[in-house]
Motif scaffolding. Structure first.
Motif, PDB file in Angstrom:
ATOM      1  N   SER A 147       0.841  -1.347  -0.108  1.00  0.00           N
ATOM      2  CA  SER A 147      -0.316  -0.226   0.066  1.00  0.00           C
ATOM      3  C   SER A 147       0.636   1.511   0.046  1.00  0.00           C
ATOM      4  CB  SER A 147      -0.897   0.024   1.196  1.00  0.00           C
ATOM      5  OG  SER A 147       0.228   0.406   2.721  1.00  0.00           O
ATOM      6  N   ASP A 148       0.152   2.648  -0.634  1.00  0.00           N
ATOM      7  CA  ASP A 148       1.061   3.758  -0.561  1.00  0.00           C
ATOM      8  C   ASP A 148       1.384   4.453   0.942  1.00  0.00           C
ATOM      9  OD1 ASP A 148       0.483   3.426  -2.915  1.00  0.00           O
ATOM     10  OD2 ASP A 148      -1.254   5.220  -2.817  1.00  0.00           O
ATOM     11  N   SER A 149       0.549   3.683   2.486  1.00  0.00           N
ATOM     12  CA  SER A 149       0.918   4.211   3.403  1.00  0.00           C
ATOM     13  C   SER A 149       1.956   3.613   4.175  1.00  0.00           C
ATOM     14  CB  SER A 149      -0.784   4.371   4.396  1.00  0.00           C
ATOM     15  OG  SER A 149      -0.711   2.838   4.301  1.00  0.00           O
ATOM     16  N   GLU A 150       2.036   1.653   3.321  1.00  0.00           N
ATOM     17  CA  GLU A 150       3.003   1.244   3.824  1.00  0.00           C
ATOM     18  C   GLU A 150       4.112   1.755   3.023  1.00  0.00           C
ATOM     19  OE1 GLU A 150       4.481  -3.334   4.040  1.00  0.00           O
ATOM     20  OE2 GLU A 150       2.465  -2.988   3.180  1.00  0.00           O
ATOM     21  N   ALA A 192       5.488   4.419   2.455  1.00  0.00           N
ATOM     22  CA  ALA A 192       6.013   5.986   2.374  1.00  0.00           C
ATOM     23  C   ALA A 192       6.607   5.719   3.851  1.00  0.00           C
ATOM     24  CB  ALA A 192       4.902   6.443   2.760  1.00  0.00           C
ATOM     25  N   ASP A 193       6.217   4.122   4.863  1.00  0.00           N
ATOM     26  CA  ASP A 193       6.436   4.515   6.364  1.00  0.00           C
ATOM     27  C   ASP A 193       8.567   3.580   5.475  1.00  0.00           C
ATOM     28  OD1 ASP A 193       6.554   4.126   8.839  1.00  0.00           O
ATOM     29  OD2 ASP A 193       6.633   2.014   8.359  1.00  0.00           O
TER      30      ASP A 193
END
Length: 263
Positions: free
Chosen positions: A159-162, A164-165
């Motif tokens: 996912s985009d959020s994973e 980015a992290d």
């Protein structure tokens, strides 16, 4: 540990440090002493000494000695029990193995299935061609997330959020090399959008070429995994991997996606 984890009042730092000590062992390590464990984990040696004592009492580490009589530790049977339980749950390994072996035989290379652990990818299945000169990596081996084809494919599939992290954590770990690493990842993500795969041609190790795809689950029951095909540069040219292997990997991924949905 990330800054967010340290600020979380529910986060148990002592537990995290113990797991960090266990996580620095690699498949090639026969034994590690407290000094090397401290260097790899970034923890004070006094802290590592207490942790190794506790982990030994619980069976997660075992005392060991090398040929020179130096004392240290190796992973204990309690870790093996946890790993065996985890591998038993990975039904995707059984589904993927025959298809991976077909690709390995065709490409005369090594084909591997991996999953992410922190900033590494861990091989959970390996298939080799009998006639191939392949890498000395096996189940349990770790490779970097940011510079390998398999790791980049995972970044493309999560996912985009994973993503980015993870990229922030990669940047924090090595700020000096971050611009070059980020450029390689950005190129890989664009490559994935265009070709459905990621490559690493001499970027992880100068004498290794590889191509990889993300294995996205058909349902939310499984985490994203990745499959790569790689080997020595003299045996696997970029053209061969992109023109011959890539279509077969994409077909393999589609087969596994449908097989996984049925299980």
């Amino acid at each position: 540990m990330t800054a967010n984890a340290k600020a979380d009042r529910h986060f148990v730092t002592a537990l995290a440090r113990g797991l960090e000590v266990l996580s620095v062992f690699r498949s090639r390590d026969r034994m590690l002493g407290n000094q090397e464990l401290a260097r790899r984990s970034g923890l004070p040696k006094s802290t590592v000494s207490r942790l190794t004592y506790t982990l030994t009492k619980l069976g997660y580490l075992e005392p060991a000695q090398d040929e020179a009589g130096n004392s240290g530790y190796r992973l204990g049977s309690a870790v093996l029990a946890l790993g065996s339980t985890m591998l038993a749950r990975l039904d995707m390994r059984a589904l993927a193995r025959p298809l991976m072996q077909e690709l390995a035989d065709h490409s005369q290379a090594m084909v591997s299935l991996g999953m992410r652990d922190r900033l590494s990818m861990i091989y959970v299945e390996n298939c080799r061609s009998e006639s191939a000169l392949t890498l000395s990596l096996d189940v349990g081996s770790r490779i970097p997330l940011a510079t390998t084809a398999m790791g980049r494919a995972y970044l493309a599939g999560c996912s985009d959020s994973e993503r980015a992290d993870l990229l922030e954590r990669v940047r924090e770990r090595d700020p000096a090399s971050w611009p070059q690493v980020k450029a390689g990842i950005d190129q890989a993500l664009e490559q994935y959008r265009a070709l459905g795969c990621c490559t690493s041609f001499g970027e992880w190790q100068k004498d290794v070429n590889a191509v990889a795809i993300a294995l996205r689950p058909a349902t939310g029951r499984r985490s994203v995994m990745a499959i790569n095909c790689g080997g020595p540069v003299f045996n696997l040219s970029p053209d061969f991997l992109l023109q011959e292997v890539r279509p077969l990997m994409l077909a393999l991924g589609e087969q596994l996606r449908h097989l996984g949905a049925a299980h």
